[in-house]
Design a protein around this motif. Structure first.
Motif, short mmCIF file in Angstrom:
data_model
loop_
_atom_site.label_atom_id
_atom_site.label_comp_id
_atom_site.label_asym_id
_atom_site.label_seq_id
_atom_site.Cartn_x
_atom_site.Cartn_y
_atom_site.Cartn_z
N LEU A 230 -9.35 -3.55 3.89
CA LEU A 230 -8.98 -2.95 2.60
C LEU A 230 -7.50 -2.60 2.51
O LEU A 230 -6.99 -2.31 1.42
CB LEU A 230 -9.82 -1.68 2.36
CG LEU A 230 -11.32 -1.91 2.14
CD1 LEU A 230 -12.07 -0.59 2.18
CD2 LEU A 230 -11.56 -2.63 0.81
N ASP A 231 -6.83 -2.62 3.68
CA ASP A 231 -5.39 -2.32 3.75
C ASP A 231 -5.09 -0.90 3.25
O ASP A 231 -4.14 -0.67 2.50
CB ASP A 231 -4.60 -3.34 2.94
CG ASP A 231 -3.10 -3.31 3.27
OD1 ASP A 231 -2.77 -2.88 4.40
OD2 ASP A 231 -2.29 -3.70 2.41
N VAL A 232 -5.92 0.05 3.68
CA VAL A 232 -5.73 1.46 3.34
C VAL A 232 -5.95 2.28 4.61
O VAL A 232 -6.84 1.95 5.41
CB VAL A 232 -6.73 1.93 2.25
CG1 VAL A 232 -6.50 3.40 1.90
CG2 VAL A 232 -6.61 1.07 1.01
N ALA A 233 -5.15 3.31 4.79
CA ALA A 233 -5.33 4.19 5.95
C ALA A 233 -6.59 5.02 5.77
O ALA A 233 -6.88 5.51 4.67
CB ALA A 233 -4.12 5.09 6.12
N SER A 234 -7.35 5.19 6.84
CA SER A 234 -8.62 5.91 6.75
C SER A 234 -8.44 7.38 6.39
O SER A 234 -9.35 8.00 5.85
CB SER A 234 -9.39 5.78 8.07
OG SER A 234 -8.62 6.31 9.14
N MET A 236 -6.13 8.51 4.28
CA MET A 236 -5.42 8.60 3.01
C MET A 236 -6.19 9.47 2.03
O MET A 236 -7.43 9.56 2.08
CB MET A 236 -5.22 7.20 2.43
CG MET A 236 -4.50 7.15 1.09
SD MET A 236 -2.84 7.86 1.16
CE MET A 236 -1.99 6.58 2.09
N THR A 237 -5.46 10.14 1.12
CA THR A 237 -6.08 10.92 0.05
C THR A 237 -5.57 10.42 -1.30
O THR A 237 -4.54 9.75 -1.38
CB THR A 237 -5.73 12.42 0.19
OG1 THR A 237 -4.31 12.58 0.02
CG2 THR A 237 -6.17 12.97 1.54
N ALA A 340 -9.83 0.80 -3.54
CA ALA A 340 -9.97 0.41 -2.13
C ALA A 340 -10.27 1.63 -1.27
O ALA A 340 -11.10 1.58 -0.35
CB ALA A 340 -8.71 -0.29 -1.64
N LEU A 341 -9.60 2.74 -1.56
CA LEU A 341 -9.84 3.98 -0.82
C LEU A 341 -11.28 4.46 -1.02
O LEU A 341 -11.97 4.83 -0.06
CB LEU A 341 -8.85 5.05 -1.28
CG LEU A 341 -9.01 6.43 -0.64
CD1 LEU A 341 -8.86 6.36 0.87
CD2 LEU A 341 -7.98 7.41 -1.23
N HIS A 342 -11.74 4.42 -2.27
CA HIS A 342 -13.11 4.85 -2.56
C HIS A 342 -14.12 3.91 -1.88
O HIS A 342 -15.10 4.37 -1.28
CB HIS A 342 -13.34 4.85 -4.07
CG HIS A 342 -14.74 5.20 -4.47
ND1 HIS A 342 -15.25 6.48 -4.36
CD2 HIS A 342 -15.76 4.43 -4.97
CE1 HIS A 342 -16.50 6.49 -4.77
NE2 HIS A 342 -16.83 5.27 -5.14
N THR A 343 -13.85 2.61 -1.95
CA THR A 343 -14.73 1.63 -1.32
C THR A 343 -14.80 1.86 0.19
O THR A 343 -15.87 1.79 0.79
CB THR A 343 -14.23 0.20 -1.60
OG1 THR A 343 -14.26 -0.03 -3.01
CG2 THR A 343 -15.10 -0.83 -0.89
#
Length: 383
Positions: A230-234, A236-237, A340-343
């Motif tokens: 997803l290319d997002v840090a786990s 992240m907020t 992506a963060l929500h997913t």
């Protein structure tokens, strides 16, 4: 129909021109419902019997008991008609099937096939795919790694076992904070009723979950791969994400200020857009959190796609319009990153829950020597 392999098992191979293919070749049929697959497969079985294949060597697999019964009925009906048919009627029927005129030996064999199939210990075996897999596992339980006395779960029994596994999952969550938080977040996202439907879906698609969870590193590696994909840090907020995407340098602020001044000279919708952008740029970091959705709605539709018309046509020169479109793309990129963060969060919760639920479900099945229909196919495939 098309050949996928050829096995020369018959001593006297003849030419067949009926479109059903050489009886020594393995074939498959793929077509839409109602297009005549059952008829073609029935003719295929009749062709094999006519060519000398022993009934016990023929196995037909279907998806439903109804389809199996239908196919068996058609085969036996045709064989029964061949016994009593007048010679011309039989010749015409066989000529259509074979694609050539039958000889006397073929006519005689056709009339004897009904008795041959009846006398065969199992006749022509026409089974469902699940029935075939079950018989295979019953025959080789040790090799398949299953209990020799396993029984197949009916739909009602499977529902009861899922209910018990679900109760055990909730009991385990009371002692496990990570699992408890995962259930709470997923429940909040899906709603109470949908949570139960999702837990049932985990069991339905258990092999897909197992494939992810049983790779090297297990659950934690699966969750890490998810975040990488997803290319997002786990950690992240939403707040941090917004601050990163809506960080403006001096050049960007100056360009947007010029756009705002031009918008204020336009029609009412232009003025509202300009004022909305100005309010957003002037808001504090804390205030922006409450205005985020309103700001996105200025540039994106309610389905979060770019608005095709942002301002009155011709109001902005190409350079200024490019600045406004760039801000629209910034809003879109933020929304996609937020998705992506929500997913990632929900999917990580799903994997956490799936591991625990499937563990309880499989434990219950093993204790009662039970299998479901998906187990039959998977274990037979592995065997």
């Amino acid at each position: 129909m098309r050949p996928i392999s050829v096995s020369k098992t018959l001593e006297n191979t003849e030419t067949y021109d009926s479109g059903l293919g050489d009886p020594t070749a393995s074939m498959f049929v793929a077509a839409h419902a109602g297009s005549g697959k059952t008829r073609q497969l029935t003719q295929r079985v009749l062709l094999l019997l006519l060519s000398g294949v022993d009934p016990s060597r023929i196995l037909c697999l279907t998806f439903t008991n109804a389809a199996a019964a239908e196919m068996e009925g058609r085969v036996m009906k045709a064989l029964g008609e061949w016994v009593m048919a007048e010679e011309k009627t039989l010749r015409d029927a066989l000529a259509t099937l074979l694609g050539r005129l039958p000889d006397e030996r073929t006519l005689a064999r056709a009339r004897s096939l009904f008795a041959t199939v009846l006398d065969a210990p199992e006749g022509v075996r026409i089974q469902t795919i699940h029935g075939f897999c079950q018989s295979l596992l019953k025959r080789f339980p040790v090799e398949a790694g299953v209990s020799p006395h396993f029984t197949l779960m009916e739909t009602g029994t499977q529902g009861e076992m899922l209910k018990e596994a679900r109760l055990r999952l909730f009991s385990r969550a009371a002692q496990n904070l990570v699992l408890k938080d995962a259930l709470a977040e997923l429940s909040q996202s899906l709603g109470g009723g949908d949570l139960h439907a999702f837990l049932a879906a985990i069991v339905k698609h258990k092999f897909a979950f197992r494939e992810a969870l049983h790779r090297p590193g297990g659950k934690h590696a699966a969750i890490e791969r998810l975040w990488q994909r997803l290319d997002v840090a786990s950690d992240m907020t939403i707040e941090r994400l917004a601050s990163e995407y809506f960080a403006y340098d001096e050049a960007s602020l100056a360009a947007l200020s010029d756009v705002i001044r031009l918008l204020e000279q336009g029609e009412e919708k232009d003025t509202l857009l300009g004022q909305g952008i100005a309010d957003w740029l002037n808001a504090s970091a804390e205030a922006k959190a409450g205005r985020l959705e309103n700001y996105l709605s200025l540039l994106l539709t309610d389905k979060y796609t770019p608005r095709k018309s942002l301002c009155t046509k011709g109001l902005l020169a190409d350079k200024m319009l490019a600045v406004l479109l760039a801000e629209q793309q910034r809003a879109l990129r933020f929304h996609l990153a937020r998705q992506a963060l929500h997913t990632g969060r929900i999917s990580a919760c799903m994997l956490e829950i799936a591991e625990a639920l499937l563990s309880e479900y499989e434990s219950l099945k093993a204790a009662h020597a039970r299998m479901d229909y998906d187990d039959l196919i998977a274990l037979a495939r592995d065997l």
